[in-house]
Scaffold this motif. Structure first.
Motif, PDB file in Angstrom:
ATOM      1  N   GLY A  68       1.044  -1.153  -0.262  1.00 12.67           N
ATOM      2  CA  GLY A  68      -0.118   0.168   0.453  1.00 12.67           C
ATOM      3  C   GLY A  68       0.805   1.098   0.040  1.00 12.67           C
ATOM      4  O   GLY A  68       2.265   1.046  -0.014  1.00 12.67           O
ATOM      5  N   VAL A  69       0.129   2.180  -0.174  1.00 13.59           N
ATOM      6  CA  VAL A  69       1.367   3.364   0.280  1.00 13.59           C
ATOM      7  C   VAL A  69       1.431   3.581   1.670  1.00 13.59           C
ATOM      8  O   VAL A  69       2.273   4.598   1.508  1.00 13.59           O
ATOM      9  CB  VAL A  69       0.178   4.136  -0.632  1.00 13.59           C
ATOM     10  CG1 VAL A  69       0.602   6.316  -0.285  1.00 13.59           C
ATOM     11  CG2 VAL A  69       0.084   4.669  -2.640  1.00 13.59           C
ATOM     12  N   PHE A  94      -3.893  14.060   4.782  1.00 13.56           N
ATOM     13  CA  PHE A  94      -3.992  12.770   5.109  1.00 13.56           C
ATOM     14  C   PHE A  94      -3.039  12.820   7.217  1.00 13.56           C
ATOM     15  O   PHE A  94      -2.211  12.579   6.598  1.00 13.56           O
ATOM     16  CB  PHE A  94      -3.411  11.748   4.466  1.00 13.56           C
ATOM     17  CG  PHE A  94      -3.521  10.721   4.856  1.00 13.56           C
ATOM     18  CD1 PHE A  94      -4.441   9.793   4.672  1.00 13.56           C
ATOM     19  CD2 PHE A  94      -2.176  10.029   4.181  1.00 13.56           C
ATOM     20  CE1 PHE A  94      -4.823   8.297   5.357  1.00 13.56           C
ATOM     21  CE2 PHE A  94      -2.806   7.909   4.824  1.00 13.56           C
ATOM     22  CZ  PHE A  94      -3.779   7.833   4.501  1.00 13.56           C
ATOM     23  N   ASN A 138      -0.149  16.136  -1.580  1.00 11.20           N
ATOM     24  CA  ASN A 138      -0.953  15.651  -1.771  1.00 11.20           C
ATOM     25  C   ASN A 138      -2.453  15.735  -2.564  1.00 11.20           C
ATOM     26  O   ASN A 138      -3.313  16.386  -2.253  1.00 11.20           O
ATOM     27  CB  ASN A 138      -1.510  14.822  -0.716  1.00 11.20           C
ATOM     28  CG  ASN A 138      -2.453  13.412  -0.854  1.00 11.20           C
ATOM     29  OD1 ASN A 138      -3.454  14.018  -0.382  1.00 11.20           O
ATOM     30  ND2 ASN A 138      -2.859  12.790  -1.415  1.00 11.20           N
ATOM     31  N   ASN A 142      -6.154  14.467   0.050  1.00 12.72           N
ATOM     32  CA  ASN A 142      -7.333  14.082   1.276  1.00 12.72           C
ATOM     33  C   ASN A 142      -7.026  14.892   2.020  1.00 12.72           C
ATOM     34  O   ASN A 142      -5.868  14.699   2.594  1.00 12.72           O
ATOM     35  CB  ASN A 142      -7.063  12.488   1.106  1.00 12.72           C
ATOM     36  CG  ASN A 142      -7.624  11.890   2.661  1.00 12.72           C
ATOM     37  OD1 ASN A 142      -8.982  12.658   2.456  1.00 12.72           O
ATOM     38  ND2 ASN A 142      -7.560  10.578   2.053  1.00 12.72           N
ATOM     39  N   ASP A 170       1.992  12.294  -2.973  1.00 13.14           N
ATOM     40  CA  ASP A 170       0.944  11.187  -2.688  1.00 13.14           C
ATOM     41  C   ASP A 170       0.460  11.465  -3.280  1.00 13.14           C
ATOM     42  O   ASP A 170      -1.142  12.284  -3.893  1.00 13.14           O
ATOM     43  CB  ASP A 170       1.157  11.459  -1.005  1.00 13.14           C
ATOM     44  CG  ASP A 170      -0.625  10.408  -0.972  1.00 13.14           C
ATOM     45  OD1 ASP A 170      -0.619   8.910  -2.155  1.00 13.14           O
ATOM     46  OD2 ASP A 170      -0.548  10.437   0.352  1.00 13.14           O
ATOM     47  N   ILE A 172      -2.039   8.974  -4.404  1.00  9.81           N
ATOM     48  CA  ILE A 172      -2.764   7.650  -5.076  1.00  9.81           C
ATOM     49  C   ILE A 172      -4.297   8.190  -5.817  1.00  9.81           C
ATOM     50  O   ILE A 172      -4.954   7.046  -5.567  1.00  9.81           O
ATOM     51  CB  ILE A 172      -2.962   7.109  -3.136  1.00  9.81           C
ATOM     52  CG1 ILE A 172      -3.549   5.620  -3.097  1.00  9.81           C
ATOM     53  CG2 ILE A 172      -4.022   8.572  -2.836  1.00  9.81           C
ATOM     54  CD1 ILE A 172      -3.606   5.260  -1.771  1.00  9.81           C
ATOM     55  N   SER A 199      -5.275   0.967  -4.143  1.00 12.89           N
ATOM     56  CA  SER A 199      -6.268   0.346  -2.871  1.00 12.89           C
ATOM     57  C   SER A 199      -7.253   1.963  -4.231  1.00 12.89           C
ATOM     58  O   SER A 199      -8.472   1.072  -4.170  1.00 12.89           O
ATOM     59  CB  SER A 199      -6.255   1.556  -2.359  1.00 12.89           C
ATOM     60  OG  SER A 199      -4.766   0.739  -1.475  1.00 12.89           O
ATOM     61  N   LYS A 200      -7.275   2.569  -4.513  1.00 18.66           N
ATOM     62  CA  LYS A 200      -8.216   3.648  -4.871  1.00 18.66           C
ATOM     63  C   LYS A 200      -8.275   3.438  -6.671  1.00 18.66           C
ATOM     64  O   LYS A 200      -9.743   2.991  -6.614  1.00 18.66           O
ATOM     65  CB  LYS A 200      -7.873   5.189  -4.883  1.00 18.66           C
ATOM     66  CG  LYS A 200      -7.122   5.244  -3.306  1.00 18.66           C
ATOM     67  CD  LYS A 200      -8.466   5.095  -1.930  1.00 18.66           C
ATOM     68  CE  LYS A 200      -7.154   5.549  -1.098  1.00 18.66           C
ATOM     69  NZ  LYS A 200      -8.420   5.112   0.313  1.00 18.66           N
ATOM     70  N   ARG A 208      -3.480  -3.822  -0.482  1.00 11.25           N
ATOM     71  CA  ARG A 208      -2.079  -3.718   0.273  1.00 11.25           C
ATOM     72  C   ARG A 208      -1.105  -3.634  -1.067  1.00 11.25           C
ATOM     73  O   ARG A 208       0.523  -4.510  -1.136  1.00 11.25           O
ATOM     74  CB  ARG A 208      -2.351  -4.685   1.240  1.00 11.25           C
ATOM     75  CG  ARG A 208      -2.270  -4.983   2.858  1.00 11.25           C
ATOM     76  CD  ARG A 208      -3.985  -3.569   2.753  1.00 11.25           C
ATOM     77  NE  ARG A 208      -2.433  -2.398   3.366  1.00 11.25           N
ATOM     78  CZ  ARG A 208      -2.815  -1.646   2.402  1.00 11.25           C
ATOM     79  NH1 ARG A 208      -3.860  -1.182   1.942  1.00 11.25           N
ATOM     80  NH2 ARG A 208      -2.390  -0.323   2.777  1.00 11.25           N
ATOM     81  N   LEU A 209      -1.065  -3.290  -1.891  1.00 10.25           N
ATOM     82  CA  LEU A 209      -0.187  -2.900  -2.848  1.00 10.25           C
ATOM     83  C   LEU A 209      -0.184  -1.509  -3.259  1.00 10.25           C
ATOM     84  O   LEU A 209      -0.920  -0.213  -3.750  1.00 10.25           O
ATOM     85  CB  LEU A 209      -0.540  -3.067  -4.878  1.00 10.25           C
ATOM     86  CG  LEU A 209      -0.409  -4.945  -4.472  1.00 10.25           C
ATOM     87  CD1 LEU A 209      -0.751  -5.601  -5.483  1.00 10.25           C
ATOM     88  CD2 LEU A 209       0.913  -5.527  -4.012  1.00 10.25           C
TER      89      LEU A 209
HETATM   90  N1  PMP Z   1      -2.205   8.872   0.821  1.00 13.24           N
HETATM   91  C1  PMP Z   1      -3.769   8.917   0.927  1.00 13.24           C
HETATM   92  C2  PMP Z   1      -3.631  10.700   0.939  1.00 13.24           C
HETATM   93  C3  PMP Z   1      -4.937   8.387   1.187  1.00 13.24           C
HETATM   94  O1  PMP Z   1      -5.741   8.308   2.041  1.00 13.24           O
HETATM   95  C4  PMP Z   1      -4.607   7.098   1.547  1.00 13.24           C
HETATM   96  C5  PMP Z   1      -5.900   6.253   2.062  1.00 13.24           C
HETATM   97  N2  PMP Z   1      -6.855   6.653   2.487  1.00 13.24           N
HETATM   98  C6  PMP Z   1      -2.869   6.564   1.062  1.00 13.24           C
HETATM   99  C7  PMP Z   1      -1.646   7.180   1.727  1.00 13.24           C
HETATM  100  C8  PMP Z   1      -3.119   4.637   1.729  1.00 13.24           C
HETATM  101  O2  PMP Z   1      -3.921   4.266   0.861  1.00 13.24           O
HETATM  102  P1  PMP Z   1      -2.958   2.427   1.174  1.00 13.24           P
HETATM  103  O3  PMP Z   1      -2.648   2.040   1.760  1.00 13.24           O
HETATM  104  O4  PMP Z   1      -4.145   1.293   1.059  1.00 13.24           O
HETATM  105  O5  PMP Z   1      -2.641   2.720  -0.727  1.00 13.24           O
END
Ligand code: PMP
Length: 344
Positions: A68-69, A94, A138, A142, A170, A172, A199-200, A208-209
């Protein structure tokens, strides 16, 4: 709560596309169930390198597949932040950034981006000191849904370059961009650590990538991150890495079109009753609570009326706004709008 309007969820409401699920199943059945290389499956890494070369223009990027990120952020912060280091973070932010910096003994330097939530360039420039380790961006953001313009991104690149400061971007939510492309600072500055995820974009949050990439000149950072991955997560889940190879070729524009419509529903449904910026990306709107109370009080009222929203102070040093995630059905969005309007 019984059948609430759930505006609190941070993941898409669609499921992983069938053909990508099949890829994961195929990988599991073919015995791809062992550890992968720490830095990631070599085919996936190659694919990510190609993407980065093409989209960013780095010739020989250093790449690491992460869990995941979130995994990428943890490894990056652990590799970079020493006690006393300052990390510049636009507020709202975030949640993870703040807690990671604090956990590592660093100091968050928040730069207020209210009320437009654009990059507070002047404040960022003034916030840079000899202790600054990095700036976090970011976009799409978010919790605000704001997408920084090319002009702003270029201006930030210039500020960072003048002071030779590292930027972590970031990205994502990069696929969820409703007014054209989302500019990346990696296109304008070399000292950038790029973090992206699956994930998104492909609704694989539970798989979890993610990945981290950097220009060759920053390969040390990726190497340190890889070393810490070796002693913590070991590797990202192997069969899902196999499916991620196919995901990188998968077209998600239909989802994005559906989410643009949801964005329009929320914005048009609330804009005459609430103060909010039209989100350009992600699937969030950051809305000012009605006058006469803290946002947390409004959130309690909304929850009492069956609408789950998140108080802005979770993502901010301020308690004036609340976050809506519109990653839910159009029907629920309509229902939620009606209830929120009634509460003003
Ligand atoms: N960065 C931001 C801005 C996010 O909103 C999220 C998940 N809500 C993540 C990172 C982490 O995401 P993931 O670990 O599922 O890739």
């Amino acid at each position: 709560m019984k059948d609430p309007v759930n505006f609190s969820i941070g993941q898409p409401d669609f499921d992983v596309p069938e053909e990508l699920k099949e890829e994961a199943i195929k990988a599991i059945k073919a015995g791809e169930n062992k550890y992968s290389q720490t830095a990631g499956d070599s085919l996936l890494k190659e694919k990510i390198s190609e993407l980065v070369k093409k989209e960013i223009g780095w010739d020989r990027p250093a790449v690491l597949v992460t869990s995941g990120v979130s995994g990428g952020l943890l490894l990056a912060f652990m590799s970079l932040v020493n006690p006393g280091d300052e990390v510049i973070i636009p507020d709202p932010y975030f949640v993870m950034y703040k807690h990671l910096v604090n956990m590592l003994g660093g100091r968050c330097v928040f730069v207020d981006s209210y009320p437009s939530f654009e990059l507070p360039l002047e404040k960022i420039s003034k916030a840079i000191t000899s202790k600054t380790k990095m700036i976090i961006v970011n976009s799409p953001c978010n919790p605000t849904g704001v997408v920084y313009s090319e002009e702003q991104i270029k201006a930030l690149a210039k500020i960072a370059a003048e002071k030779d400061v590292l930027v972590i971007t970031d990205e994502i939510y990069e696929k969820f961009c409703y007014e054209g492309e989302c500019p990346s600072i990696a296109n304008y500055y070399r000292k950038v650590l790029l973090l992206r995820g699956f994930s998104k974009s492909y609704a694989m949050a539970g798989w979890r990538l993610g990945f981290a990439a950097a220009d060759e000149s920053l390969k040390d950072v990726i190497e340190q991150m890889t070393k810490i991955q070796q002693y913590t997560f070991v590797c990202a889940p192997t069969p899902f890495q196999k499916a991620a190879i196919a995901a990188l070729d998968y077209e998600v524009s239909d989802f994005v079109i559906a989410y643009r419509k949801k964005r329009d529903l929320i914005y048009e449904g609330l804009k005459d009753k609430f103060e909010l910026i039209k989100p350009g990306g992600a699937f969030y709107a950051f809305v000012k609570a009605p006058a006469g109370g803290a946002a947390t009080e409004f959130v309690e009222k909304a929850i009492a009326n069956n609408v789950l929203i998140i108080p802005g102070k979770v993502f901010s040093e301020k308690d004036t706004h609340f976050r809506i995630s519109y990653a839910t059905s159009d029907e629920k969005i309509e229902q939620g709008i009606k209830i929120l309007r009634r509460l003003t």
